[in-house]
Scaffold this active site. Sequence first.
Site, PDB file in Angstrom:
ATOM      1  N   LEU A 144       0.884  -1.169   0.000  1.00 16.84           N
ATOM      2  CA  LEU A 144       0.000   0.000   0.000  1.00 16.84           C
ATOM      3  C   LEU A 144       0.919   1.215   0.000  1.00 16.84           C
ATOM      4  CD1 LEU A 144      -2.705  -0.827   2.712  1.00 16.84           C
ATOM      5  CD2 LEU A 144      -3.057  -0.623   0.248  1.00 16.84           C
ATOM      6  N   ASP A 145       0.622   2.190  -0.846  1.00 13.45           N
ATOM      7  CA  ASP A 145       1.497   3.357  -0.879  1.00 13.45           C
ATOM      8  C   ASP A 145       1.318   4.203   0.380  1.00 13.45           C
ATOM      9  OD1 ASP A 145      -0.507   5.432  -1.310  1.00 13.45           O
ATOM     10  OD2 ASP A 145      -0.625   4.790  -3.384  1.00 13.45           O
ATOM     11  N   VAL A 146       2.191   5.155   0.557  1.00 16.21           N
ATOM     12  CA  VAL A 146       2.231   5.971   1.775  1.00 16.21           C
ATOM     13  C   VAL A 146       0.921   6.734   1.993  1.00 16.21           C
ATOM     14  CG1 VAL A 146       3.309   8.010   0.712  1.00 16.21           C
ATOM     15  CG2 VAL A 146       3.770   7.480   3.113  1.00 16.21           C
ATOM     16  N   ASN A 147       0.190   7.034   0.914  1.00 12.33           N
ATOM     17  CA  ASN A 147      -1.063   7.782   1.010  1.00 12.33           C
ATOM     18  C   ASN A 147      -2.301   6.893   1.070  1.00 12.33           C
ATOM     19  OD1 ASN A 147       0.210  10.342   0.905  1.00 12.33           O
ATOM     20  ND2 ASN A 147       0.496  10.059  -1.282  1.00 12.33           N
ATOM     21  N   SER A 148      -2.106   5.591   1.202  1.00  5.89           N
ATOM     22  CA  SER A 148      -3.223   4.649   1.312  1.00  5.89           C
ATOM     23  C   SER A 148      -3.226   4.034   2.703  1.00  5.89           C
ATOM     24  CB  SER A 148      -3.090   3.543   0.264  1.00  5.89           C
ATOM     25  OG  SER A 148      -3.135   4.083  -1.038  1.00  5.89           O
TER      26      SER A 148
END
Length: 183
Positions: free
Chosen positions: A54-58
């Site tokens: 999961l990316d940092v913004n998810s």
Amino acid sequence: NKPLGYVSCQPEDDSQTPAIKLLTAENHFGTMSQKNASKIEPHKLPKLAVAGRLDVNSTGLLVFTQCGATAAKIIRPNSQVEKEYLVRLNKDDLKNDDVSERLEKLRKGIECSGDLLKAVSVKKLNSQQLQVILNYGKHHHIRRMMNAVGWHVQALKRVRIGNLHLGNLAPGTWRYIKEDELP
């Protein structure tokens, strides 16, 4: 349950915090004896790997495992294990007249920088939110798909991987997977 601001894999620099650091006795969800709690230091375990990023913004469900077979079932390109996401868009994105056409494009697939990005299922839940189900994932898969149809992701949360549901797990907390939840 990965909160915003954490990276799911090794950080690229010192300004990023890996989600594996959340795996502490203090962040364990549920009851645990003091004896067992004192032994929990998963971030120091060898070969503990994240199965699906999961990316940092998810936010949302992130699986750490020492079992290569489990990780492979979740992340291999031909995986049939469903991953469910809740996607919040800009407030006006789902008010357009062509919402059903855009949803159909997402289901059929969109060519993006040499990748075919598609979803198993995409459903409008309300005036600002979609449910998206994938069975494989490419780099920023959902964000790229949404951008390709002119929509802008405000928030992205993974709520399910196969039979494993995020449920009421608070952000930043973790729990062990039950046998019947394994893919």
